[in-house]
Write a protein that holds these residues in place. Structure first.
Motif, short mmCIF file in Angstrom:
data_model
loop_
_atom_site.label_atom_id
_atom_site.label_comp_id
_atom_site.label_asym_id
_atom_site.label_seq_id
_atom_site.Cartn_x
_atom_site.Cartn_y
_atom_site.Cartn_z
N ILE A 99 38.08 46.27 28.32
CA ILE A 99 38.82 45.89 27.12
C ILE A 99 38.92 44.37 27.10
O ILE A 99 39.65 43.77 27.88
CB ILE A 99 40.21 46.56 27.07
N ALA A 100 38.14 43.76 26.21
CA ALA A 100 38.06 42.29 26.17
C ALA A 100 38.67 41.76 24.87
O ALA A 100 38.08 40.94 24.18
CB ALA A 100 36.61 41.84 26.34
N THR A 101 39.87 42.26 24.55
CA THR A 101 40.54 41.74 23.36
C THR A 101 41.14 40.37 23.73
O THR A 101 41.25 40.04 24.91
CB THR A 101 41.63 42.70 22.87
N ASN A 102 41.51 39.60 22.72
CA ASN A 102 42.00 38.25 22.97
C ASN A 102 43.41 38.24 23.56
O ASN A 102 44.19 39.14 23.29
CB ASN A 102 41.99 37.47 21.65
N PRO A 103 43.72 37.19 24.36
CA PRO A 103 45.08 37.11 24.91
C PRO A 103 46.08 36.59 23.87
O PRO A 103 46.78 35.62 24.10
CB PRO A 103 44.92 36.14 26.09
N THR A 104 46.13 37.26 22.73
CA THR A 104 47.06 36.90 21.65
C THR A 104 47.94 38.12 21.39
O THR A 104 47.66 39.20 21.92
CB THR A 104 46.29 36.58 20.36
N ILE A 105 48.96 37.97 20.55
CA ILE A 105 49.83 39.10 20.23
C ILE A 105 49.00 40.24 19.63
O ILE A 105 49.12 41.40 20.04
CB ILE A 105 50.94 38.68 19.23
N GLU A 106 48.14 39.88 18.68
CA GLU A 106 47.31 40.89 18.02
C GLU A 106 46.35 41.55 19.01
O GLU A 106 46.15 42.76 18.98
CB GLU A 106 46.49 40.26 16.88
N GLY A 107 45.79 40.72 19.88
CA GLY A 107 44.82 41.23 20.86
C GLY A 107 45.48 42.21 21.82
O GLY A 107 44.90 43.24 22.17
N LEU B 234 39.91 41.90 31.17
CA LEU B 234 39.44 40.60 31.65
C LEU B 234 40.52 39.99 32.53
O LEU B 234 41.71 40.19 32.29
CB LEU B 234 39.14 39.67 30.48
N ALA B 235 40.09 39.24 33.54
CA ALA B 235 41.04 38.60 34.44
C ALA B 235 41.81 37.53 33.67
O ALA B 235 41.33 36.99 32.68
CB ALA B 235 40.29 37.96 35.59
N LYS B 236 43.01 37.24 34.17
CA LYS B 236 43.78 36.17 33.55
C LYS B 236 43.05 34.85 33.78
O LYS B 236 42.18 34.76 34.64
CB LYS B 236 45.17 36.13 34.17
N GLY B 237 43.36 33.86 33.01
CA GLY B 237 42.65 32.59 33.18
C GLY B 237 42.20 32.09 31.83
O GLY B 237 42.01 30.91 31.61
N LEU B 238 42.06 33.05 30.89
CA LEU B 238 41.78 32.62 29.52
C LEU B 238 43.09 32.03 29.00
O LEU B 238 44.15 32.54 29.31
CB LEU B 238 41.38 33.83 28.67
N PRO B 239 43.01 30.96 28.23
CA PRO B 239 44.25 30.35 27.74
C PRO B 239 45.10 31.34 26.94
O PRO B 239 44.56 32.04 26.08
CB PRO B 239 43.76 29.20 26.85
N ILE B 240 46.40 31.41 27.25
CA ILE B 240 47.29 32.33 26.55
C ILE B 240 47.34 31.94 25.07
O ILE B 240 47.49 30.78 24.72
CB ILE B 240 48.73 32.27 27.13
N GLY B 241 47.20 32.93 24.21
CA GLY B 241 47.21 32.67 22.76
C GLY B 241 45.86 32.18 22.28
O GLY B 241 45.62 32.05 21.10
N GLY B 242 44.96 31.91 23.23
CA GLY B 242 43.62 31.43 22.85
C GLY B 242 42.71 32.61 22.56
O GLY B 242 43.11 33.75 22.69
N GLU B 243 41.52 32.31 22.17
CA GLU B 243 40.60 33.38 21.84
C GLU B 243 39.31 33.22 22.60
O GLU B 243 38.89 32.12 22.91
CB GLU B 243 40.35 33.40 20.34
N LEU B 244 38.68 34.36 22.85
CA LEU B 244 37.43 34.38 23.60
C LEU B 244 36.39 33.44 22.98
O LEU B 244 35.65 32.78 23.68
CB LEU B 244 36.84 35.80 23.60
N GLU B 245 36.37 33.42 21.65
CA GLU B 245 35.31 32.65 21.01
C GLU B 245 35.42 31.16 21.30
O GLU B 245 34.46 30.44 21.18
CB GLU B 245 35.23 32.94 19.50
#
Ligand code: ZN
Length: 200
Positions: A141-149, A174-185
């Motif tokens: 599950i690779a949704t974005n680390p956002t509220i919607e994701g 996905l492991a943590k490390g992506l910026p919170i509220g940020g998006e994969l793209e």
């Protein structure tokens, strides 16, 4: 309606385009040559006429007789891995890392604009069908680390639990490390790659 305003209103509907940028587009068009304008009109028509949604992963692709995209039709891809993303651009970012060799499923673009999400807004039913008739062993599950994701991720997990093969499916995030509220793209390839490597 005033034709400048009309075009500006249309551009304002594009994602991330505010009124100022919309005006800039309009004035750019006013000052561009008839050839350039014609080229743009034709390119828009071509995208509407030639692009299909893949029946397996739902990413748009250039249709030339087949019903599925290049990734889904590629015999070299790992058919046991399915990565669920929110939108096409997330898929493109993951592809750009060149490390992931499994398949994809695009949930849909509506998530970003909706605070209230329900499964009709996402492709939950087609997703369940896709997994039911497959040999997947791991669902990422690779949704974005956002509220919607995060909301989308919860809905997906609930749906997966209803599948007959749920007990044998490995479900990872996905492991943590992506910026919170940020998006994969917008994540750089290295960050995205290590988020994949460290998935659990
Ligand atoms: Zn596909």
């Amino acid at each position: 309606m005033d034709s400048i305003k009309r075009l500006k209103d249309l551009f304002s509907k594009f994602p991330a385009v505010g009124p100022k940028m919309a005006s800039r587009f309009v004035f750019h068009l006013i000052h561009s040559s008839p050839t350039e304008t014609q080229e743009l009109i034709q390119a828009i028509q071509a995208v509407k006429n030639n692009i299909l949604l893949c029946q397996q992963c739902f990413q748009p692709f250039e249709a030339s007789g087949q019903q599925i995209c290049q990734i889904c039709g590629d015999p070299g891809r790992n058919k046991q891995l399915l990565c669920i993303v929110e939108k096409e651009n997330d898929l493109i970012s993951i592809e750009n890392t060149k490390k992931y060799k499994g398949l994809y499923f695009v949930l849909g673009n509506n998530i970003l604009t909706l605070r209230k999400i329900n499964d009709q807004d996402l492709r939950i039913v087609p997703l369940k069908e896709r997994i039911k008739n497959s040999q997947f062993t791991e669902i990422i599950i690779a949704t974005n680390p956002t509220i919607e994701g995060r909301a989308a991720s919860t809905l997906v997990e609930m749906a997966l639990k209803e599948l007959p093969q749920f007990p044998t499916l490995k479900i990872t995030h996905l492991a943590k490390g992506l910026p919170i509220g940020g998006e994969l793209e917008y994540a750089d390839e290295e960050t995205l790659d290590s988020a994949f490597e460290g998935r659990k």
